[in-house]
Design a protein around this motif. Sequence first.
Motif, PDB file in Angstrom:
ATOM      1  N   ALA A 155       0.843  -1.193   0.000  1.00 34.33           N
ATOM      2  CA  ALA A 155       0.000   0.000   0.000  1.00 34.33           C
ATOM      3  C   ALA A 155       0.876   1.240   0.000  1.00 34.33           C
ATOM      4  O   ALA A 155       1.859   1.319   0.736  1.00 34.33           O
ATOM      5  CB  ALA A 155      -0.915  -0.002   1.213  1.00 34.33           C
ATOM      6  N   HIS A 156       0.515   2.200  -0.822  1.00 34.08           N
ATOM      7  CA  HIS A 156       1.214   3.487  -0.853  1.00 34.08           C
ATOM      8  C   HIS A 156       0.274   4.521  -0.242  1.00 34.08           C
ATOM      9  O   HIS A 156      -0.306   5.355  -0.927  1.00 34.08           O
ATOM     10  CB  HIS A 156       1.598   3.850  -2.286  1.00 34.08           C
ATOM     11  N   GLY A 157       0.120   4.412   1.072  1.00 33.62           N
ATOM     12  CA  GLY A 157      -0.854   5.241   1.765  1.00 33.62           C
ATOM     13  C   GLY A 157      -1.788   4.351   2.565  1.00 33.62           C
ATOM     14  O   GLY A 157      -1.352   3.567   3.404  1.00 33.62           O
ATOM     15  N   GLU A 158      -3.079   4.430   2.286  1.00 33.66           N
ATOM     16  CA  GLU A 158      -4.057   3.633   2.996  1.00 33.66           C
ATOM     17  C   GLU A 158      -4.241   2.270   2.327  1.00 33.66           C
ATOM     18  O   GLU A 158      -3.965   2.090   1.139  1.00 33.66           O
ATOM     19  CB  GLU A 158      -5.410   4.369   3.041  1.00 33.66           C
ATOM     20  N   ALA A 159      -4.749   1.309   3.109  1.00 34.20           N
ATOM     21  CA  ALA A 159      -5.069  -0.006   2.558  1.00 34.20           C
ATOM     22  C   ALA A 159      -6.247   0.123   1.592  1.00 34.20           C
ATOM     23  O   ALA A 159      -7.115   0.990   1.752  1.00 34.20           O
ATOM     24  CB  ALA A 159      -5.413  -0.974   3.685  1.00 34.20           C
ATOM     25  N   ALA A 160      -6.284  -0.729   0.592  1.00 33.20           N
ATOM     26  CA  ALA A 160      -7.342  -0.674  -0.423  1.00 33.20           C
ATOM     27  C   ALA A 160      -7.657  -2.087  -0.905  1.00 33.20           C
ATOM     28  O   ALA A 160      -6.828  -2.998  -0.804  1.00 33.20           O
ATOM     29  CB  ALA A 160      -6.919   0.205  -1.599  1.00 33.20           C
ATOM     30  N   VAL A 161      -8.870  -2.251  -1.442  1.00 29.19           N
ATOM     31  CA  VAL A 161      -9.341  -3.562  -1.904  1.00 29.19           C
ATOM     32  C   VAL A 161     -10.086  -3.388  -3.219  1.00 29.19           C
ATOM     33  O   VAL A 161     -10.778  -2.383  -3.422  1.00 29.19           O
ATOM     34  CB  VAL A 161     -10.279  -4.218  -0.862  1.00 29.19           C
ATOM     35  N   ALA A 162      -9.941  -4.360  -4.118  1.00 33.03           N
ATOM     36  CA  ALA A 162     -10.693  -4.384  -5.375  1.00 33.03           C
ATOM     37  C   ALA A 162     -11.090  -5.821  -5.682  1.00 33.03           C
ATOM     38  O   ALA A 162     -10.322  -6.755  -5.415  1.00 33.03           O
ATOM     39  CB  ALA A 162      -9.871  -3.798  -6.520  1.00 33.03           C
TER      40      ALA A 162
END
Length: 485
Positions: free
Chosen positions: A437-444
């Motif tokens: 992650a480059h910042g906050e966690a994310a999901v797709a």
Amino acid sequence: MGEFEGKPPHGIEHVVIMRGGVRRRDSQGGQREHDINLALFPYPKRDHAAHPDREGFPLRPRKGNDPTNPPEEAGAAVLQRMNEVLARIQELEEALDVPDDTWGRLRAAWKRAENEADPRMAEIVRQARNLHPILRDLLTRIRRVLRRHRELTPIDRVQEMDRASMIWLSRQPGRNVPERAGAAQRILATVRKENFDTLENRVLHSYSRLASDVAREWMREHPRAKESRRFRDVDAFRKTCRSIGALMAELDVSIAEAGVIPNYVLMQDRSYHAVLEAWEKLLRRRKIEDDLWAWQAETWTDFAVLAITLAIDELDEAQLIAQSPISWRAEAVTGRWFEQDRPIAVFWLRETNRIVEIQARPEKPGGPLTAARAHVALRITDPSRAEVPRRVAVWTPHAMGPVDLEEAAQDAARLLHELQPLATQEVLRHGLILTPAHGEAAVAWETQARIQVQAIALGASGAALAGGLDAVRSFIKGEIYRDLP
């Protein structure tokens, strides 16, 4: 990352992360097994490299300097993420001290890492605690030696003359010493002066400069921990090291080169010996960082494997029934701190009666997994049902910049759909992508027919670690309890 068949490429630095075979049609229309070797190439030390061609990489920050422009800031951000991942990996070493609770201890350590106000333990933090009183002690008794020099000295202050001084005096005009001393009444004599440029002080000078740089780097990576005790300890230690460095420069003490042979003082004086050991540890850390910078992708894969293992171990019904021996290395080799057999862990779900294996870099991945280019996988079986095993492909792409999760999930789902004709001995319909992650966690998510792929960007500290691990837990539960009656 790349691949090759047969012999490895000559003269190109790489590591093979997976060996497998894929059946393909030959020129005559028949099926033939092709050996595929998945290879990983190191990141270049500069922004580009050849063989294979690589470009557009951030530069590693210069040692002892804060970033001053956008490229240097990008490199500093990459270095910070690398150090955070490294800290999570190295916490496994302490967890291994209790073999029957390895994963519980590691989970507790990672839980603490979710709180950025409580910064990670590091070598510079240990030295700030242990070496600070030693350095203050050395400031009161810096070693010095008396060295002889020849210089013009007033007659009434001459205490010692050597052969060279006597020869000089005999060559001066005059009938006696006062006449030979001339109008200034000075003669060449031997004098003793204090000299601080000793080997032990050179080591102290080198250590103070290096420790100050490492401390500043650690503080820059933990801006949210300013109120913590560790931050205050490191800050005070950095200031002391800077003071010592300035004092050594005033005393004309030079810099010791790495690899010096210790003298008697460095070996027998407890304070100077402690400084020597601390200096050597920081030098090894710099060398390790050089290696880790090049092989960050391997370190990231191990981090992803540990995250998946912890997610399964947290299940109430999960029981660890087999675990490969984990051998910790004194130094990382191509980015890897530990060795393990395959699979790294096997869990039995008591209530659902399912076996879950975590396979990292499997020796026999099989055709579908090889074709998917996934060197991590989950293997889920139900001993009570006569069904083929179900595998979940796990990709761990490491990137210096943000990854488009939606695009990555779509490409992976499309690939798994194309590979369905190869999956005759096992089911391979679902996949997981774990990327930094480059910042906050994310999901797709991406769903195509019966194919499902989830892409998760997670960090190694703070909210990015907490959010990413939550997403991994959710995915693992969905896969394990899929198709339950």
